[in-house]
Design an enzyme around this catalytic site. Structure first.
Site, PDB file in Angstrom:
ATOM      1  N   ASP A   7      -5.636   7.416  -1.793  1.00  0.00           N
ATOM      2  CA  ASP A   7      -4.199   7.308  -1.532  1.00  0.00           C
ATOM      3  C   ASP A   7      -3.783   8.414  -0.561  1.00  0.00           C
ATOM      4  O   ASP A   7      -3.973   9.596  -0.837  1.00  0.00           O
ATOM      5  CB  ASP A   7      -3.462   7.459  -2.876  1.00  0.00           C
ATOM      6  CG  ASP A   7      -1.975   7.190  -2.761  1.00  0.00           C
ATOM      7  OD1 ASP A   7      -1.491   6.895  -1.652  1.00  0.00           O
ATOM      8  OD2 ASP A   7      -1.295   7.287  -3.799  1.00  0.00           O
ATOM      9  N   GLU A  97      -2.908   2.896   0.497  1.00  0.00           N
ATOM     10  CA  GLU A  97      -3.746   3.189  -0.665  1.00  0.00           C
ATOM     11  C   GLU A  97      -4.610   1.984  -0.994  1.00  0.00           C
ATOM     12  O   GLU A  97      -4.225   0.854  -0.711  1.00  0.00           O
ATOM     13  CB  GLU A  97      -2.905   3.577  -1.886  1.00  0.00           C
ATOM     14  CG  GLU A  97      -2.054   2.457  -2.421  1.00  0.00           C
ATOM     15  CD  GLU A  97      -1.318   2.854  -3.700  1.00  0.00           C
ATOM     16  OE1 GLU A  97      -1.983   3.060  -4.715  1.00  0.00           O
ATOM     17  OE2 GLU A  97      -0.092   2.963  -3.644  1.00  0.00           O
TER      18      GLU A  97
HETATM   19 MG   LIG Z   1       0.410   7.586  -0.895  1.00  0.00          MG
END
Ligand SMILES: [Mg+2]
Length: 348
Positions: A7, A97
């Site tokens: 992420d 992500e």
């Molecule tokens: Mg993020």
């Protein structure tokens, strides 16, 4: 078997900092009159996404404010391309992500390699969680932020599961959480005495199954292909959000052309569409969206351009007198099924 959840940290702000590396240690926010994304030095001062800029500047007078200018979609595509180099499967959760299956490669070494490559090649800090299931990998990445790597081993997993609260579980909304709280359940371990029938009466069938699988450790551990591409879309953020109709039309035309170009390039130029979705996000984060079904599927640029323009013209956007931040146009492709994606759990 382990999988990764990767992420990007404060994605919009990090993308802007690609061109302004000298601001790396300063508190920075990407904002119109609302904060879209704040760097961690800014967050340390209390600045948060969706906060009015005036409030952010009160908390942090030396905040460096950047307008949203970069091409975030391209940056997201580059990031996904990078993930694929280290993966046998990538399941995106958003433009920044994804869950990653490293195949036979060592998952921790893969996580470190992804983080190094994203920083060196794209200038993006990426946090990675490594664990057996998606839920735990996502939990790990959330806890390791910013710019971190956290591995949850098999022995740690059982201990961690016992500490999870209902709020830790993403995809569990406030309504479900409130119903569970009314039934005396705020922690996963408090589901101990529940079977599916009993829990179903509190939260419904799908959520009951999901919660019990998390309690029992049988939650989703498979990184899935999201099926063939079912939609083609384009979006652009306005450099200067404007409420002037001519500016909005020019903004929309740019997005429509990009979407048409992507449609022409997909499925070897054979893709046709029967449904158009248009979404407008105002600078105050309000949204307007609409869809139109076409009588016959087509890839004719002129026909599609005319429909898209009509959809925007006939909307309330012209009269709204609100600065437009982002316009998105999507074409639903005809004859491309993607039932797996539709049946997937609402994880995000
Ligand atoms: Mg993020």
């Amino acid at each position: 078997m382990s999988l990764l959840h990767a992420d990007a940290d404060c994605f919009f702000a990090s993308v802007e900092l690609q061109r302004r590396p000298e601001l790396a240690d300063r508190p920075v926010a990407v904002a119109t009159h609302i904060v879209m994304s704040a760097t961690y030095p800014a967050r340390a001062r209390g600045v948060r996404g969706a906060m009015p800029l005036r409030q952010a500047l009160k908390l942090c007078p030396e905040l460096v404010v950047l307008p949203p200018q970069a091409d975030y979609q391209s940056a997201g595509e580059a990031l996904m391309g990078l993930f694929w180099r280290f993966a046998v499967q990538v399941e995106p959760g958003s433009m920044e992500e994804a869950f990653i299956d490293p195949g036979d490669a060592d998952p921790v070494a893969t996580a470190a390699a992804i983080r190094a490559a994203a920083r060196d090649e794209l200038g993006l800090p990426v946090t990675v969680g490594v664990a057996r299931t998606k839920l735990l990998a996502k939990l790990a990445s959330r806890r390791a932020k910013p710019d971190g790597l956290l591995v949850i081993t098999g022995t740690e997993e059982a201990r961690l599961r016992a500490t999870l609260t209902i709020d830790d579980l993403w995809g569990v909304g406030p309504t479900t959480a409130n119903r569970l709280a009314d039934a005396g359940v705020t922690r996963l371990t408090e589901l101990e005495g529940y079977d599916e029938a009993r829990l179903r009466s509190v939260v419904g069938t799908a959520m009951a199954r999901r919660l019990l699988s998390i309690r029992d450790g049988t939650d989703d551990a498979t990184v899935r292909q999201l099926g063939p591409r079912r939609t083609v879309s384009a979006s652009r953020t306005a450099m200067r959000p404007s409420s002037r109709w001519a500016d909005i039309q020019a903004h929309a035309d740019g997005v429509i052309d990009l979407a048409l170009q992507r449609l022409a390039e997909s499925h070897d130029g054979q893709a046709v569409t029967h449904r158009i979705d248009v979404q407008v996000t105002y600078a105050d984060r309000g949204q307007w969206s609409t869809e139109r079904r076409l009588p016959t599927a087509t890839r004719d640029r002129n026909v599609l351009r005319r429909h898209c323009r009509e959809m925007i013209t006939s909307s309330g956007v012209q009269a709204a007198d609100r600065p437009v931040l982002l316009i998105m146009v999507a074409f639903r492709l005809t004859g491309v099924s993607g039932s797996r994606q539709q049946n997937a759990l609402p994880l995000f």
